[in-house]
Enzyme design. Structure first.
Site, PDB file in Angstrom:
ATOM      1  CE1 TYR A  52      -3.186  -2.878   0.314  1.00  0.00           C
ATOM      2  CE2 TYR A  52      -3.786  -2.107   2.493  1.00  0.00           C
ATOM      3  CZ  TYR A  52      -3.973  -2.986   1.452  1.00  0.00           C
ATOM      4  OH  TYR A  52      -4.939  -3.936   1.540  1.00  0.00           O
TER       5      TYR A  52
ATOM      6  CG  HIS B  43      -1.169  -8.425   0.377  1.00  0.00           C
ATOM      7  ND1 HIS B  43      -0.807  -7.107   0.379  1.00  0.00           N
ATOM      8  CD2 HIS B  43      -2.485  -8.440   0.045  1.00  0.00           C
ATOM      9  CE1 HIS B  43      -1.858  -6.356   0.076  1.00  0.00           C
ATOM     10  NE2 HIS B  43      -2.885  -7.148  -0.139  1.00  0.00           N
TER      11      HIS B  43
END
Length: 266
Positions: free
Chosen positions: A39, A97
């Site tokens: 991110y 992730h």
């Protein structure tokens, strides 16, 4: 530390926007903040944590290991870098992730490294994200279901991920729903709007309450104070069986997140 069922996601939030969203969320009462290495906002989340008037021990912080760092020798150093950016000694939950693209790094290797990172005190708990049933079973075989705190997957009324949900329930693994409002698409759904009108609630609150009623965690994101507050109020909304059934009927297999390196979905 127990993971609060409703959290604040930070996907796509950058710079001051990320800081403000997290800071406002904490002020309103959120105690579960979700970020990730990819991110690019761990430093901003960390700044918000440091300047918030909430003790660190009261905030559940999740981050996620990116695919470049899944090899055994790379995982812990990448997590230490995340801790440095976040300004914390330990995160509460660390997730893989995405499964390694094309299985370049075996699930067993990554899970063993993640478990070692937990044992070293870098994270309080570990888990997985975007793992379909077959890879979830590999993760269970590697470290045991009891060591997998959650599988974070795309889950909303239009993609209910029932095969993964059933397999996770059988294994005793919790699910966390990301993209819970389907990029806002559910807000305009007539069935959800009708339920919202009956409850004098918003469509977002109805959708989140549906997820929470099923026992999932949910991590919606927003940059607007009123939306952050409204989403948080979903924890107080009680839906009945008819409401739940009406939302269950909206399943249409509409997956919104499927990059070219994604695993084979169920």
């Amino acid at each position: 530390m127990h993971m609060p069922q409703l959290g604040l996601g930070t996907f796509r939030l950058q710079g001051q926007t990320a800081i403000d969203s997290v800071r406002t969320g904490l002020e309103l009462g959120y105690r579960h903040i979700d970020t990730a290495q990819i991110y690019g906002n761990e430093s901003e989340v960390g700044q918000a944590l440091r300047t918030a008037k909430v003790p660190r021990r009261e905030i559940f912080v999740t981050t996620k290991i990116w695919t470049e760092h899944l090899a055994g020798e790379h995982l812990a150093p990448s997590l230490k870098d995340s801790l440095h950016k976040l300004g914390v000694e330990q995160v509460d939950l660390t997730l893989i992730h995405w499964p390694s693209p094309a299985n370049a790094v075996p699930v067993a290797e990554t899970m063993a490294a993640l478990l070692a990172a937990r044992d070293a005190g870098l994270t309080g708990a570990i888990g997985i994200s975007n793992f379909p049933v077959a890879l979830m079973r590999e993760a269970i075989d590697a470290v045991g279901a009891a060591n997998i705190a959650t599988n974070q997957v795309e889950l909303h009324p239009y993609l209910q991920n029932r095969a993964v949900a059933d397999a996770a329930r059988t294994a005793g693994i919790h699910l966390t729903a990301y993209m819970p409002l389907a990029y806002g698409k559910v807000i305009g759904d007539p069935a959800i709007q009708a339920i919202a009108a009956r409850h004098q609630a918003t469509p977002a609150q109805v959708t989140l309450a549906w997820l929470l009623t099923k026992g999932y965690a949910a991590i919606p994101s927003s940059t607007r104070r009123e939306n952050l507050a409204g989403n948080l109020a979903a924890t107080r909304l009680v839906l009945d069986a008819t409401d739940i059934a009406a939302i269950d009927a909206l399943e249409r297999g509409e997956r919104l997140v499927s990059p070219d390196f994604a695993p084979a979905w169920d």
